[in-house]
Design an enzyme around this catalytic site. Structure first.
Site, PDB file in Angstrom:
ATOM      1  N   HIS A  61       0.521   0.409   3.478  1.00 15.44           N
ATOM      2  CA  HIS A  61       0.182   0.789   2.103  1.00 15.44           C
ATOM      3  C   HIS A  61       0.535   2.260   1.849  1.00 15.44           C
ATOM      4  O   HIS A  61       1.090   2.602   0.807  1.00 15.44           O
ATOM      5  CB  HIS A  61      -1.307   0.553   1.824  1.00 15.44           C
ATOM      6  CG  HIS A  61      -1.642  -0.863   1.455  1.00 15.44           C
ATOM      7  ND1 HIS A  61      -2.573  -1.176   0.508  1.00 15.44           N
ATOM      8  CD2 HIS A  61      -1.155  -2.037   1.910  1.00 15.44           C
ATOM      9  CE1 HIS A  61      -2.661  -2.497   0.390  1.00 15.44           C
ATOM     10  NE2 HIS A  61      -1.821  -3.043   1.238  1.00 15.44           N
TER      11      HIS A  61
ATOM     12  N   SER B  59      -2.199  -4.863  -4.672  1.00 15.46           N
ATOM     13  CA  SER B  59      -2.136  -3.412  -4.526  1.00 15.46           C
ATOM     14  C   SER B  59      -0.893  -2.833  -5.194  1.00 15.46           C
ATOM     15  O   SER B  59      -0.968  -1.809  -5.885  1.00 15.46           O
ATOM     16  CB  SER B  59      -2.189  -3.013  -3.045  1.00 15.46           C
ATOM     17  OG  SER B  59      -3.460  -3.339  -2.508  1.00 15.46           O
TER      18      SER B  59
ATOM     19  N   GLY C 286      -7.082 -11.054  -6.787  1.00 14.77           N
ATOM     20  CA  GLY C 286      -6.070 -11.986  -6.276  1.00 14.77           C
ATOM     21  C   GLY C 286      -6.344 -12.305  -4.825  1.00 14.77           C
ATOM     22  O   GLY C 286      -7.167 -11.653  -4.178  1.00 14.77           O
ATOM     23  N   GLY C 287      -5.651 -13.290  -4.315  1.00 14.06           N
ATOM     24  CA  GLY C 287      -5.803 -13.683  -2.923  1.00 14.06           C
ATOM     25  C   GLY C 287      -5.100 -12.697  -2.008  1.00 14.06           C
ATOM     26  O   GLY C 287      -4.478 -11.729  -2.455  1.00 14.06           O
ATOM     27  N   ALA C 288      -5.212 -12.938  -0.704  1.00 11.72           N
ATOM     28  CA  ALA C 288      -4.540 -12.109   0.294  1.00 11.72           C
ATOM     29  C   ALA C 288      -3.035 -12.148   0.063  1.00 11.72           C
ATOM     30  O   ALA C 288      -2.466 -13.205  -0.187  1.00 11.72           O
ATOM     31  CB  ALA C 288      -4.848 -12.641   1.695  1.00 11.72           C
TER      32      ALA C 288
ATOM     33  N   ARG D 258       4.206   3.036   1.264  1.00 12.77           N
ATOM     34  CA  ARG D 258       4.740   2.609  -0.034  1.00 12.77           C
ATOM     35  C   ARG D 258       4.446   3.629  -1.130  1.00 12.77           C
ATOM     36  O   ARG D 258       5.187   3.756  -2.085  1.00 12.77           O
ATOM     37  CB  ARG D 258       4.140   1.254  -0.398  1.00 12.77           C
ATOM     38  CG  ARG D 258       4.819   0.582  -1.582  1.00 12.77           C
ATOM     39  CD  ARG D 258       4.304  -0.821  -1.783  1.00 12.77           C
ATOM     40  NE  ARG D 258       2.847  -0.806  -1.912  1.00 12.77           N
ATOM     41  CZ  ARG D 258       2.058  -1.854  -1.627  1.00 12.77           C
ATOM     42  NH1 ARG D 258       2.571  -2.966  -1.181  1.00 12.77           N
ATOM     43  NH2 ARG D 258       0.754  -1.768  -1.771  1.00 12.77           N
ATOM     44  N   ARG D 259       3.316   4.343  -0.990  1.00 14.13           N
ATOM     45  CA  ARG D 259       2.922   5.300  -2.030  1.00 14.13           C
ATOM     46  C   ARG D 259       3.703   6.614  -1.877  1.00 14.13           C
ATOM     47  O   ARG D 259       3.918   7.090  -0.767  1.00 14.13           O
ATOM     48  CB  ARG D 259       1.416   5.582  -1.957  1.00 14.13           C
ATOM     49  CG  ARG D 259       0.573   4.358  -2.278  1.00 14.13           C
ATOM     50  CD  ARG D 259      -0.878   4.710  -2.505  1.00 14.13           C
ATOM     51  NE  ARG D 259      -1.496   5.379  -1.383  1.00 14.13           N
ATOM     52  CZ  ARG D 259      -2.119   4.771  -0.383  1.00 14.13           C
ATOM     53  NH1 ARG D 259      -2.211   3.463  -0.352  1.00 14.13           N
ATOM     54  NH2 ARG D 259      -2.660   5.474   0.586  1.00 14.13           N
TER      55      ARG D 259
ATOM     56  N   GLY E  68       0.057  -9.479  -3.852  1.00  9.96           N
ATOM     57  CA  GLY E  68       0.712  -8.362  -4.529  1.00  9.96           C
ATOM     58  C   GLY E  68      -0.226  -7.510  -5.372  1.00  9.96           C
ATOM     59  O   GLY E  68       0.231  -6.675  -6.164  1.00  9.96           O
TER      60      GLY E  68
END
Lengths: 174, 174, 174
Positions: free
Chosen positions: C50, C16, C9-11, C53-54, C14
């Site tokens: 990132h 990740s 997908g693009g920058a 979020r995990r 969504g």
């Protein structure tokens, strides 16, 4: 009337390989209508790479500008026209009226007896280019893609070497 | 509650024309919430082209910044909001908090009685821009698209004038 | 043999977040194979976002270059490799042979016991970059995406936070 199929996608998305398989599906011999010209080493290398992948069942017809003539001259076998974006670039470089040429291509597609597969590029998915000529080219490429897609029976978007069918599509009836 | 539909796609992918058909599908009269401002001739020409395509059943509401107010003022008829990317650009230019404004739009969408169709742009599909401001804009546009798409009932990707349904989608249940 | 899934997908599309949900679908604990390096503040901020979020079920393995070794060392749990484009950038920066490394990754994927989810970027959807190095990177990223997608069981395109299944796909049988 011959079936027409458009395969669009970003750079190196596998468009040409998908389009070659689609063309051969109709049975050989087949014709390859090439719009690319070897302006520099980078382009010459890419052309050579594409040629090496195609087998002896392919006859190449060079048509940097006159793709309509090339379609009529090859209307006995399945054809692959690769690609619309390079053709547009050649038309603009030669100061032709690309809208009129695009309309002539659409009219010719409607009257072909043998199948035609066409490849084009998605160029409008990045941020707005700062360069005005780049913005104009991007807009022209998008408009030409819409003109040809409206005429084609089938439209695929190539993603990482795999085709995604966009048209015909049961999802959307308006 | 009114249905909300988001149409995304690259430049000249036919997003606006698809969104106009989707809006008219709900029956007229309809409203056009315009975020574009005619900063220069290129933009003025594009606005005029869009206006010429729309028929007399369309009432235009200009809302370069206050799209939430425009939604509430038109909540008796189907609306087309065109487009989120230009709105984001106006918000940033005016030094507003686009995340807060985006959240307010999402909240308003959830409470509209009449249908809303929204247009936005895919701007993250090219290589990473060298310009830091362009990277920031690209990131903001992607985040805003995700925020609005999460609220919408239906999401289409426009490809060469044809819509591809992304949401709802049976393919993916997690 | 473990299932392998590629999400492209693009920058800010969504990718990740979708890939994290796909990985957790196989059940925890899970491993996160990170290719990103904090070269600058912008990158450090994105990595931190990132990570935040995990949840605690994620164990992070840093692998800017040796993703094949990282896959083998974690082959007891579901893994998320994020992302191929950054890995390619690291390989080129380190003057490695990215085609050979890509082939080694594909070979390793074919032999893993536990599932692997991979994230990559669409970078070929804008206009042709003026910079020759950017064109080379764009081409390499597209070729690597095709190599890995050919090996994977499933391929999704992320659009505004929503996954669109590209492979397997009943639409296309050739």
């Amino acid at each position: 009337m011959g079936k027409s199929i458009l395969v669009t996608g970003g750079a190196r998305s596998g468009k040409s390989a998908i389009a070659e398989r689609l063309t051969l599906q109709f049975g050989g011999p087949v014709a390859y209508i090439a719009t690319a010209q070897a302006w520099d080493d980078e382009m010459a290398e890419r052309i050579a790479e594409h040629q090496a992948r195609r087998g002896p069942e392919w006859r190449t017809v060079n048509a940097p500008l006159d793709v309509v003539g090339a379609l009529w001259r090859t209307d006995g076998v399945p054809r692959l026209l690769d690609c619309l974006t390079m053709w547009l670039s050649n038309l603009i470089h030669d100061e032709r009226d690309w809208r009129a040429e695009g309309a002539a291509l659409v009219a010719a597609l409607a009257e072909q007896s043998a199948p035609v597969v066409l490849v084009t590029n998605e160029v409008g998915g990045g941020i707005v280019p700062e360069n005005a000529l780049a913005r104009e080219f991007r807009d022209a490429a998008g408009v030409l893609n819409q003109m040809v897609a409206a005429q084609c029976d089938t439209l695929y978007l190539a993603v990482a070497g795999h085709p995604l069918k966009v048209k015909p599509n049961d999802d959307f009836a308006i």
